[in-house]
Design a protein around this motif. Structure first.
Motif, PDB file in Angstrom:
ATOM      1  N   GLY A   1       0.898  -1.075   0.124  1.00  0.00           N
ATOM      2  CA  GLY A   1      -0.248  -0.086  -0.043  1.00  0.00           C
ATOM      3  C   GLY A   1       0.686   1.125  -0.002  1.00  0.00           C
ATOM      4  O   GLY A   1       0.723   2.158  -0.710  1.00  0.00           O
ATOM      5  N   SER A   2       1.733   1.341   0.756  1.00  0.00           N
ATOM      6  CA  SER A   2       2.749   2.384   0.801  1.00  0.00           C
ATOM      7  C   SER A   2       3.583   2.533  -0.458  1.00  0.00           C
ATOM      8  O   SER A   2       3.966   3.675  -0.913  1.00  0.00           O
ATOM      9  CB  SER A   2       3.636   2.423   2.107  1.00  0.00           C
ATOM     10  OG  SER A   2       3.029   2.083   3.242  1.00  0.00           O
ATOM     11  N   ALA A   3       3.762   1.407  -1.046  1.00  0.00           N
ATOM     12  CA  ALA A   3       4.513   1.387  -2.344  1.00  0.00           C
ATOM     13  C   ALA A   3       3.629   2.095  -3.259  1.00  0.00           C
ATOM     14  O   ALA A   3       4.157   2.793  -4.269  1.00  0.00           O
ATOM     15  CB  ALA A   3       4.740   0.135  -2.685  1.00  0.00           C
ATOM     16  N   TYR A   4       2.331   2.138  -3.375  1.00  0.00           N
ATOM     17  CA  TYR A   4       1.687   2.941  -4.307  1.00  0.00           C
ATOM     18  C   TYR A   4       2.102   4.301  -4.384  1.00  0.00           C
ATOM     19  O   TYR A   4       1.922   4.702  -5.425  1.00  0.00           O
ATOM     20  CB  TYR A   4       0.181   2.826  -3.962  1.00  0.00           C
ATOM     21  CG  TYR A   4      -0.580   1.745  -4.364  1.00  0.00           C
ATOM     22  CD1 TYR A   4      -0.030   0.829  -4.512  1.00  0.00           C
ATOM     23  CD2 TYR A   4      -1.999   1.969  -4.103  1.00  0.00           C
ATOM     24  CE1 TYR A   4      -0.886  -0.541  -5.082  1.00  0.00           C
ATOM     25  CE2 TYR A   4      -2.797   0.810  -4.423  1.00  0.00           C
ATOM     26  CZ  TYR A   4      -2.060  -0.668  -5.031  1.00  0.00           C
ATOM     27  OH  TYR A   4      -2.899  -1.626  -5.349  1.00  0.00           O
ATOM     28  N   ALA A   5       2.381   4.978  -3.423  1.00  0.00           N
ATOM     29  CA  ALA A   5       2.841   6.453  -3.276  1.00  0.00           C
ATOM     30  C   ALA A   5       4.243   6.437  -4.050  1.00  0.00           C
ATOM     31  O   ALA A   5       4.401   7.650  -4.869  1.00  0.00           O
ATOM     32  CB  ALA A   5       3.035   6.900  -1.908  1.00  0.00           C
ATOM     33  N   ALA A   6       5.029   5.654  -3.955  1.00  0.00           N
ATOM     34  CA  ALA A   6       6.327   5.786  -4.464  1.00  0.00           C
ATOM     35  C   ALA A   6       6.070   5.428  -6.013  1.00  0.00           C
ATOM     36  O   ALA A   6       6.908   5.997  -6.983  1.00  0.00           O
ATOM     37  CB  ALA A   6       7.430   4.740  -3.912  1.00  0.00           C
ATOM     38  N   VAL A   7       5.323   4.172  -6.428  1.00  0.00           N
ATOM     39  CA  VAL A   7       4.962   4.095  -7.677  1.00  0.00           C
ATOM     40  C   VAL A   7       4.399   5.269  -8.412  1.00  0.00           C
ATOM     41  O   VAL A   7       4.785   5.748  -9.577  1.00  0.00           O
ATOM     42  CB  VAL A   7       4.003   2.848  -7.850  1.00  0.00           C
ATOM     43  CG1 VAL A   7       3.595   2.908  -9.095  1.00  0.00           C
ATOM     44  CG2 VAL A   7       4.668   1.669  -7.250  1.00  0.00           C
ATOM     45  N   ALA A   8       3.750   6.246  -7.436  1.00  0.00           N
ATOM     46  CA  ALA A   8       2.951   7.425  -8.441  1.00  0.00           C
ATOM     47  C   ALA A   8       4.075   8.292  -8.444  1.00  0.00           C
ATOM     48  O   ALA A   8       4.113   8.840  -9.584  1.00  0.00           O
ATOM     49  CB  ALA A   8       2.160   8.081  -7.355  1.00  0.00           C
ATOM     50  N   GLY A   9       5.105   8.179  -7.840  1.00  0.00           N
ATOM     51  CA  GLY A   9       6.401   9.321  -7.872  1.00  0.00           C
ATOM     52  C   GLY A   9       7.157   8.653  -9.224  1.00  0.00           C
ATOM     53  O   GLY A   9       7.497   9.723  -9.927  1.00  0.00           O
ATOM     54  N   GLY A  10       7.234   7.561  -9.252  1.00  0.00           N
ATOM     55  CA  GLY A  10       7.877   7.065 -10.324  1.00  0.00           C
ATOM     56  C   GLY A  10       7.401   7.273 -11.720  1.00  0.00           C
ATOM     57  O   GLY A  10       8.144   7.339 -12.620  1.00  0.00           O
TER      58      GLY A  10
END
Length: 633
Positions: free
Chosen positions: A541-550
């Motif tokens: 779930g937290s990785a969703y934010a990083a993926v949005a950044g990527g």
């Protein structure tokens, strides 16, 4: 069915469960079945998984007061501060390093760094998967922080040893602009790219786990849990900001005074020290058990739903929706999740038919909790997807605004700030806003919204997106004025010559606005994803934010390429909007294009936020049948 216990609403089930009229009138939650008849894919079931912290050896912690809390969280903050310091230090300095030292064109250098930033963030899903499935968050951070340190060490060696660098003789500023400097050899660039992407790979394992691991240190059963969590994510982003400020100031100063090797070396030293601090806090940490492969569970739901796609809830063979009895969850590290009526097609994965028998395959029959995990992951997607636009703007600012600053006066009195120090101002605005967040913003906004924390998580994301529109619109207006001033005063061809009468500090308005936008949007998003994600999938779930950044970094690269190809014409020598000569390009048009796209994105977010329903009331363990009956009433 023998041994089955029904969790029913106050409504009385019809004697004939196959009655199609009754089935159509009642929600599927009425037919929520618990059963002991089937072995699960995860060895029976786990009690209270989502709220039972364990120590590093996987044993339950008997005295919670001796672990976790703010002390443990501060050990974790240090690791994130160093990681962000390295991330921003590379994002600002690597473009200049490739241009001035490796003799790569500015545009290709910026694109290479954008790709690095995108990969390091988008691959965070992999780190989140490992943490949730096998390693746990602590060991994932430990392993990938070591990889990160190895990558930074490799970059330091590249910048320190002439062996890895092209010939620097007879390469002044004019030669650089004309492209007459000796370019780096292919193997030298290959080495640089390898160590750069090793660093990005290390970041991919740290970024999705640090915020979740820090939040794990607080007791979900505490009366002040929500307040602690809210403050934690603000302090967490404050540590991110401090890392960025150090990168934009101290690291730039080291580079100017002592060279590139020392600058990148300082990042490696900071990362090494933060790793030591992180490991020192090991006895204090609370851990969550990894819940097994989330991808396997998602695949089982999809396969089971597909295999029963033709089955009907009106069928006489319909027994109920399958779930384990009592407090047990089929997923280690997770509490049970109550049934919802979203994505009804996926409910067929938990559709228990008479033909399933006593011991069906988990690829044919899944628990309701397992199905709800997949539903939650799908429902979360639109919100972080709407933050891609903000990340795109942040990426563009890192490169485009640097080109603008080269044409402006960066003096404050007798002090001249380096061009690469300018991105520190968004960090300073973030620092100030977070410092006054609870004393100023929360009391004022509480009067307007009535929300105990001033604004809900989605409201904060929306505020951030709205402020980002103001930032990029101002950027377009000021760039129009700056370009007109350059042309009027004969600076059109001198795009590396600062104009003494036009201050770079006009850019502070867009910088400060984007800093405010980042605080509201990213902090709200991180808290939203942690709270709403399934217990055993919080790292993903937290990785969703990083993926949005990527995705924002990748989108910036793609958009830049499209704009250059559409607006530029090599045959007629018409410069593109994003010409290397900022005075002949049209950055103002590009910023206004971003403004239009941001407005469209904001409208999409408002629709997504309007449709989303928080699942806070479903947090924690599912209760015994009697309490569930009353809750449905």
């Amino acid at each position: 069915m023998a041994g089955a216990t029904e969790i029913a609403s106050p409504e009385v089930l019809p004697d004939d469960i196959s009655s199609s009229d009754s089935l159509r009138r009642k929600k599927l939650g009425i037919y929520f079945i618990e059963s002991d008849d089937r072995r699960t894919a995860f060895s029976g079931g786990y009690v209270g998984g989502g709220s039972t912290p364990v120590n590093i050896h996987g044993k339950p912690i008997s005295i919670l007061s001796s672990t976790g809390g703010w002390i443990a969280a501060f050990f974790i903050f240090g690791n994130e501060m160093a990681e962000r310091m390295a991330y921003f230090g590379l994002s600002v300095n690597m473009v200049a390093f490739m241009f001035y030292v490796m003799h790569r064109p500015f545009s290709s250098s910026a694109n290479a760094v954008n790709i690095f930033l995108g990969i390091s963030q988008a691959s965070s899903v992999f780190g989140g998967f490992l943490a949730d499935a096998y390693l746990g968050r602590y060991w994932t951070i430990a392993i990938f922080a070591t990889i990160y340190l190895a990558g930074l060490t490799g970059i330091t060696l590249c910048a320190s040893m002439n062996f890895f660098l092209p010939n620097q003789e007879q390469c002044d500023q004019i030669a650089l602009l004309l492209g007459n400097c000796e370019p780096a050899k292919p193997w030298q660039m290959l080495y640089l790219y390898i160590v750069l992407y090793v660093t990005g790979f290390g970041a991919a394992g740290i970024r999705p786990c640090v915020s979740s691991f820090g939040a794990d240190q607080f007791d979900e059963r505490s009366r002040d849990y929500q307040s602690h969590l809210d403050r934690f994510f603000n302090f967490f982003y404050l540590s991110v900001t401090v890392g960025a400020i150090v990168a934009f100031t101290a690291v730039v100063y080291v580079q100017m005074k002592h060279g590139w090797g020392s600058a990148f070396g300082s990042l490696a030293i900071a990362m090494g020290l933060s790793n030591m601090v992180f490991f020192l806090g090991t006895p204090l940490y609370r851990h969550r058990l990894p819940g097994g492969s989330p991808l396997t569970r998602v695949a089982q739901v999809l396969v089971a739903a597909f295999r029963k796609r033709n089955a009907s809830f009106d069928s006489g063979d319909f027994v109920g929706l399958y779930e384990l009895p009592g407090k047990r969850s089929a997923i280690r590290g997770s509490s049970k999740i109550a049934h919802t009526d979203d994505f009804r097609c996926l409910d067929k994965a938990a559709l228990q038919l008479k033909e399933d028998g006593a011991d069906p395959s988990p690829w044919r029959l899944c628990t309701v909790t397992q199905v709800e995990e997949v539903k939650i992951l799908l429902k979360l997607v639109p919100v972080p997807l709407c933050t891609v636009m903000l990340n795109l703007i942040l990426t563009e600012y890192l490169t485009l605004s640097v080109q603008q600053v080269y044409t402006l006066n960066t003096h404050i009195g007798g002090l001249k700030l380096p061009v690469t120090c300018m991105p520190v101002f968004p960090g300073l605005s973030i620092f100030l806003l977070l410092s006054f967040y609870y004393s100023v913003f929360v009391p004022l906004s509480r009067r307007v919204t009535g929300h105990p924390h001033g604004a809900s998580q989605l409201q904060r994301v929306g505020i951030g997106l709205a402020v980002s529109i103001l930032s990029v619109a101002w950027a377009g207006g000021f760039e129009r004025y700056r370009r007109h001033y350059a042309v009027e005063h004969g600076y059109e061809a001198s795009f590396l010559t600062p104009m003494p009468d036009l201050s770079a500090y006009w850019l502070l308005i867009q910088y400060c606005l984007i800093g405010i936008a980042e605080v509201f949007c990213i902090v709200g998003l991180l808290e939203f994803l942690y709270e709403e994600a399934p217990d055993a999938m919080r790292s993903i779930g937290s990785a969703y934010a990083a993926v949005a950044g990527g995705l924002g970094c990748f989108a910036a690269t793609i958009l830049n390429s499209i704009v250059k190809s559409v607006t530029g014409n090599g045959e007629t020598r018409r410069p593109s909007w994003l010409s290397q000569n900022v005075n002949t390009g049209r950055f103002d048009y590009f910023y206004w294009l971003l403004t239009v796209l941001s407005v469209i994105n904001f409208a999409a977010f408002l629709y997504a936020a309007h449709c989303y329903q928080y699942r806070k009331k479903e947090r924690g363990e599912m209760r015994e049948p009697s309490s569930i009956q009353s809750s449905h009433g």
